[in-house]
Design an enzyme around this catalytic site. Structure first.
Site, mmCIF file in Angstrom:
data_model
loop_
_atom_site.group_PDB
_atom_site.id
_atom_site.type_symbol
_atom_site.label_atom_id
_atom_site.label_comp_id
_atom_site.label_asym_id
_atom_site.label_seq_id
_atom_site.Cartn_x
_atom_site.Cartn_y
_atom_site.Cartn_z
ATOM 1 C CG HIS A 1 -1.294 6.169 3.108
ATOM 2 N ND1 HIS A 1 -1.993 5.214 3.837
ATOM 3 C CD2 HIS A 1 -0.091 6.267 3.703
ATOM 4 C CE1 HIS A 1 -1.234 4.772 4.814
ATOM 5 N NE2 HIS A 1 -0.073 5.391 4.757
ATOM 6 C CD GLU B 1 -0.400 0.870 3.919
ATOM 7 O OE1 GLU B 1 -0.502 -0.336 4.195
ATOM 8 O OE2 GLU B 1 0.579 1.561 4.276
ATOM 9 C CG HIS C 1 3.936 7.099 2.108
ATOM 10 N ND1 HIS C 1 4.225 5.789 2.414
ATOM 11 C CD2 HIS C 1 3.193 7.574 3.138
ATOM 12 C CE1 HIS C 1 3.674 5.481 3.571
ATOM 13 N NE2 HIS C 1 3.044 6.545 4.035
#
Length: 560
Positions: A441, A472, A507
């Site tokens: 993530h 990210e 995701h």
């Protein structure tokens, strides 16, 4: 990232508002249509294998394509949504009888597309062109949607629908199909009888869809209130009242048709672990959570079951930290999952004396810190409260520092990825020119160095063809562009993408494996440096060796 989202466009040429979207229709036909459709679905594929579906000569297809220039083109139709007739040259290939040969024609930016609902799921793909071209390398096939057809007698049926590009109106064009037996057939189809949408119906549809979008946005929040459940129920009731066309118009700040409409598996297979009668010893498993039902069952549920089997004297219960996900699951599937505060209150009410909390988080990040702060507020309500380590253990001081947990995780996830890719070993994959990229993530928290440490751990193990990235892009060296450059510089031609996340949720399915241009799969593909890009959509929680690490962490504090 959406599967099928159509923007609403208001044209100055039109004097009325029109519905935007090419969704599955739900208008009804004669009551006899249901039985006719059932029999048609049973024979469609078999009939398509007969001589009645003889291939059309390629020259004819090419001639019809050229002839479309004489038909009505999109410049004669203002942007908007229309009703149109869709006819074919095959008796077994046609629009579902419930729609009287009608489809929904959308004109957007000068391009025309018609959505059609077929009679069954026996037609697997369509191709705008000839059967010969459909089988060529690089051919982009039209993928089906799942449309729900409703008949006059109240019965419903799920069939395949397609969004078909339309080169011209009133002129035949080539459209090839392939059925469940894997054989391609040529067809000629025509779109005609274009009619404008009814302005009053359009306005009503917009209003109903906007209302649902507002309700979804209202429950897409992290804060729980006493009327949260009631709001979730209201949103689901309003969604169920929409037609299939109206559902495709749902669009808000956080709302879209996928909120209720996406199939993520059977929620009934999941156990929310929110029962009372806990006893004196509770092992509370705290996860961020996921609205993807199959992943919640396999990944989070897999960890919970492993802990329950290892410590039978402790009652295992569940809590999620993401209220947004809790609301989503309850609104869509009616499954109530405790947030952390609710789980702790349940423990207090049940007279729990000893509480052990096992987070399924990867690291000592923001989620872990917030959990510890919440537990501090309840420490005087139990005889003992203990929280164990997250999956990757302590963070460490710099990017080079690793630990036993990181080593165990690196070995476990790599072995699983190699096995899933059908290689005998990581070295065999390397010789094949294949690299494995694990997508985490990412975080702005100081714990973001953990991702760099995992890359260091892979290097210490000699895993030269394993790379760690983050959605990210924090830390920077884990961004998509940076990882593509690393894999390319190492001269690997094949890439396997896999999530470095406990669950294979949004995701993994969208940011990693989605078809939108900003997904990792699309990024590696569009770079043009790689021959093959594969995705393994599996969370860490479903890996037995990962479950053992959580079991060991819980055991360390239970035995103290």
């Amino acid at each position: 990232m959406k599967n099928r989202v159509i923007s609403l466009i208001l044209s100055s040429v039109l004097t009325m508002a029109m519905i935007s979207g090419c969704a599955s229709q739900s208008t009804s036909n004669a009551s006899t249509a249901a039985s006719e459709t059932a029999s048609t679905a049973a024979v469609t594929e078999a009939a398509s294998e007969t001589a009645s579906e003889a291939p059309v000569e390629a020259s004819t297809a090419e001639a019809s394509t050229e002839a479309t220039a004489e038909g009505t083109d999109s410049t004669q139709l203002a942007d908007g949504v229309y009703s149109a007739t869709f006819t074919t040259d095959g008796s077994m290939f046609h629009v579902n009888e419930a729609y009287d040969d009608k489809g929904t024609l959308t004109v957007k930016d000068g391009k025309m597309t018609i959505h059609i609902s077929l009679t069954s799921k026996n037609i697997v793909n369509l191709f705008p062109g000839t059967a010969e071209d459909a089988q060529k390398e690089g051919a982009e096939l039209l993928q089906p949607t799942t449309d729900t057809v409703k008949y006059d007698d109240g019965t419903t049926e799920e069939v395949n629908g397609f969004d078909v590009p339309v080169p011209a109106i009133d002129e035949p064009f080539a459209l090839a199909l392939i059925g469940t037996k894997g054989k391609w057939y040529d067809h000629q189809v025509t779109v005609s009888d274009v009619e404008e949408a009814d302005a009053e119906e359009s306005a009503e549809s917009d209003e109903a869809a906007d209302h649902v979008a507002d309700l979804i946005d209202d429950i897409y929040v992290q804060e729980w209130t006493e009327d949260t459940y009631a709001k979730c129920e209201e949103a689901k009731k309003a969604w169920d009242a929409l037609t299939d066309e109206q559902k495709q118009l749902v669009e808000g700040e956080d709302a879209d048709p996928d909120y209720f409409g996406r199939d993520t598996g059977d929620a009934s297979k999941d156990d929310a672990l929110n029962e009372d009668k806990i006893g004196e010893n509770e092992l509370l498993v705290v996860s961020f959570g996921t609205s993807f039902n199959d992943s919640r069952t396999e990944d989070i549920g897999g960890i919970e079951k492993a802990l329950a089997a290892a410590y039978p004297d402790w009652s295992v219960r569940r809590a999620f930290t993401a209220q947004i996900i809790i609301n989503h699951v309850y609104a869509r599937d009616g499954e109530k999952i405790d947030n952390v505060q609710q789980a702790l209150e349940r423990a207090v009410d049940n007279g729990v004396k000893n509480l052990v909390v096992q987070p399924t988080h990867l690291m000592h990040g923001a989620e872990y810190d917030e959990l510890v702060d919440t537990l501090d507020e309840y420490k005087d309500k139990f005889e003992s409260v203990k929280v164990s380590e997250p999956l990757l253990g302590q963070v460490g001081k710099d990017a080079q520092e690793t630990n036993e947990d990181k080593e165990a995780v690196a070995k476990a996830i790599t072995a699983e990825a190699v096995k899933s890719a059908n290689f005998d070993s990581l070295e065999a994959a390397k010789k094949d020119g294949t690299a494995f990229v694990f997508m985490g993530h990412g975080t702005s928290h100081t714990a973001k160095v953990t991702y760099s440490q995992m890359q260091s751990q892979m290097e210490k193990l000699g895993y030269d063809n394993v790379f760690i990235g983050t959605v990210e892009g924090e830390p920077e060296e884990t961004s998509l562009d940076a990882i593509i450059a690393k894999v390319k510089d190492a001269d690997y031609k094949n890439v396997v993408l896999r999530p470095l996340m406990v669950v294979a949720g949004d995701h993994a399915n969208n940011d990693m494996a989605g078809d939108d241009e900003d997904s990792w799969k699309s990024g590696f593909t569009s770079d043009g440096s790689f021959e093959k890009v594969d995705c393994q959509i599996n969370g860490l929680g479903g890996i037995a060796d990962i479950q053992k690490i959580y079991v060991a962490h819980a055991g360390e504090v239970i035995k103290k």
